[in-house]
Design an enzyme around this catalytic site. Structure first.
Site, short mmCIF file in Angstrom:
data_model
loop_
_atom_site.label_atom_id
_atom_site.label_comp_id
_atom_site.label_asym_id
_atom_site.label_seq_id
_atom_site.Cartn_x
_atom_site.Cartn_y
_atom_site.Cartn_z
N ALA A 1 -1.97 6.38 1.32
CA ALA A 1 -2.62 5.82 2.50
C ALA A 1 -2.78 6.87 3.60
O ALA A 1 -3.81 6.95 4.26
CB ALA A 1 -1.83 4.63 3.02
N ILE B 1 0.85 -1.19 0.00
CA ILE B 1 0.00 0.00 0.00
C ILE B 1 0.88 1.23 0.00
O ILE B 1 1.80 1.35 0.81
CB ILE B 1 -0.90 -0.04 1.25
N CYS B 2 0.61 2.15 -0.91
CA CYS B 2 1.44 3.36 -1.01
C CYS B 2 1.25 4.22 0.23
O CYS B 2 0.13 4.59 0.58
CB CYS B 2 1.05 4.16 -2.24
N ILE B 3 2.36 4.57 0.85
CA ILE B 3 2.28 5.28 2.12
C ILE B 3 1.68 6.68 1.96
O ILE B 3 0.85 7.11 2.75
CB ILE B 3 3.65 5.33 2.83
#
Lengths: 130, 102, 131
Positions: A82, A77-79
């Site tokens: 997110a 998941i892309c920080i």
């Protein structure tokens, strides 16, 4: 062959997450390697364990978790995306001073570099989105 | 091998199919998925466009998305090939890369 | 001369990446978040090409002023791309013309290509990220 998948939309709102799951499952069953599934834009919402869809509906997050367990799938998941949308793992929650975390089993949070790396390392990148 | 273009929008609402066809070189393939499958049927205002595209491109349509929408594979335009998710994977492998026209 | 421990093992292969921008800014987040991908990608020293087509040409329209919509104007960032060695920016002629725009309307210097040149350019790539 080594494939990676990019999911750009959240679950339920758009079919892209379902399409990505079906595609990924079919690829794994054919013996291909899925190097990584990367979640970007609203796609990061695939990773919340707080979603409670109706019992007669599929649970997309649990489908991802099950796939990751069965095939040791790397779900990233892309920080940055997110953080905007309130998807946090335990570490991030601590770091940001939030009182809870909601990331589901099998997912991990990391940077956009993981998407670029998937592009470099994989033979194909397939994008699902709106 | 040229690339595989995927289209997931209905041709009656969005211009994505036109955009994909405009940028597909001869020999490139088109795969219709999700709402993109509505372009695959005879008797519609886009059918002629799709038929003429068959001269330069192989065009595939994802069967599970056709069935889900209550559309019949029997009405798929002649020359289009219906594939399942396994076939989708095969196309991704067969063509050099994938351009998803979102 | 590169030292033996500075070989390319860490860097990996250089691949041809194309980022295809087809969405207008502000109406949705795609333009902003795809720009964020490009900025991160620059650190990986890949062969990067940016394309603006369809409504994506509006991303680099001059004179964006977002004050009254309460959203950050990110268009100046496109001018910073050169500093990240992202220098191959292409705009599709047909997309520009059909929107009544010219290169004079754009915030960054770009190369104009027609749809057939763009199709060829896409075929030359190894990875295409379309937003």
């Amino acid at each position: 062959m080594k494939l990676s998948v990019l999911v750009n939309e959240g679950p339920y709102q758009h079919q892209s997450a379902d399409s990505a799951i079906q595609f990924t499952t079919a690829a794994l069953k054919k013996g291909h390697e899925i190097f990584r599934v990367f979640f970007y834009h609203d796609g990061v919402n695939n990773g919340t364990r707080f979603a409670v869809p109706p019992k007669d509906d599929r649970n997309i997050t649990e489908q991802w978790t099950a796939l990751s367990k069965e095939y040791n799938l790397d779900l990233v998941i892309c920080i940055a995306a997110a953080q905007r949308r309130g998807i946090l793992d335990e570490n991030e929650a601590k770091r940001q001073g939030k009182d809870g975390h909601n990331m589901a089993d099998g997912f991990r949070i990391s940077g956009l570099g993981q998407l670029i790396e998937a592009g470099i390392q994989s033979d194909r990148l397939v994008i699902f989105g709106d | 091998m040229p690339m595989l273009h995927t289209v997931n929008k209905s041709p009656f609402e969005r211009r994505t199919l036109d955009t994909a066809l405009r940028h597909a070189v001869k020999g490139a393939a088109i795969l219709l998925i999700e709402d993109g499958v509505y372009a695959a049927f005879d008797g519609t205002v886009v059918a002629e466009k799709v038929k003429s595209a068959l001269k330069d491109h192989k065009i595939y349509v994802l069967g599970p998305d056709v069935a889900a929408r209550g559309m019949s594979e029997h009405h798929v335009i002649d020359g289009l090939q219906v594939v399942d998710y396994g076939g989708f994977v095969d196309l991704v492998v067969e063509y050099d890369k994938v351009q998803s026209w979102l | 001369m590169a030292e033996p421990w500075e070989d390319d093992e860490l860097e990996g292969p250089v691949r041809k990446f194309m980022y295809v921008n087809r969405r207008a800014p502000y109406g949705t987040i795609y333009a902003l978040e795809s720009l964020e991908v490009v900025l991160i990608a620059a650190a990986f020293e890949q062969d990067v090409t940016l394309v603006f087509m369809d409504d994506g040409v509006y991303q680099i329209k001059k004179e964006q002023n977002t004050e009254a919509i309460g959203v950050k104007n990110f268009s100046p960032t496109y001018r910073a791309l050169e500093g990240y060695d992202v220098e191959k920016l292409y705009v599709e002629r047909e997309s520009l013309q059909s929107r009544g725009l010219t290169v004079e309307d754009l915030i960054v210097p770009v190369q104009i290509v027609d749809k057939d040149q763009l199709a060829e350019l896409m075929e030359e790539q190894e990875v295409i990220l379309s937003f």
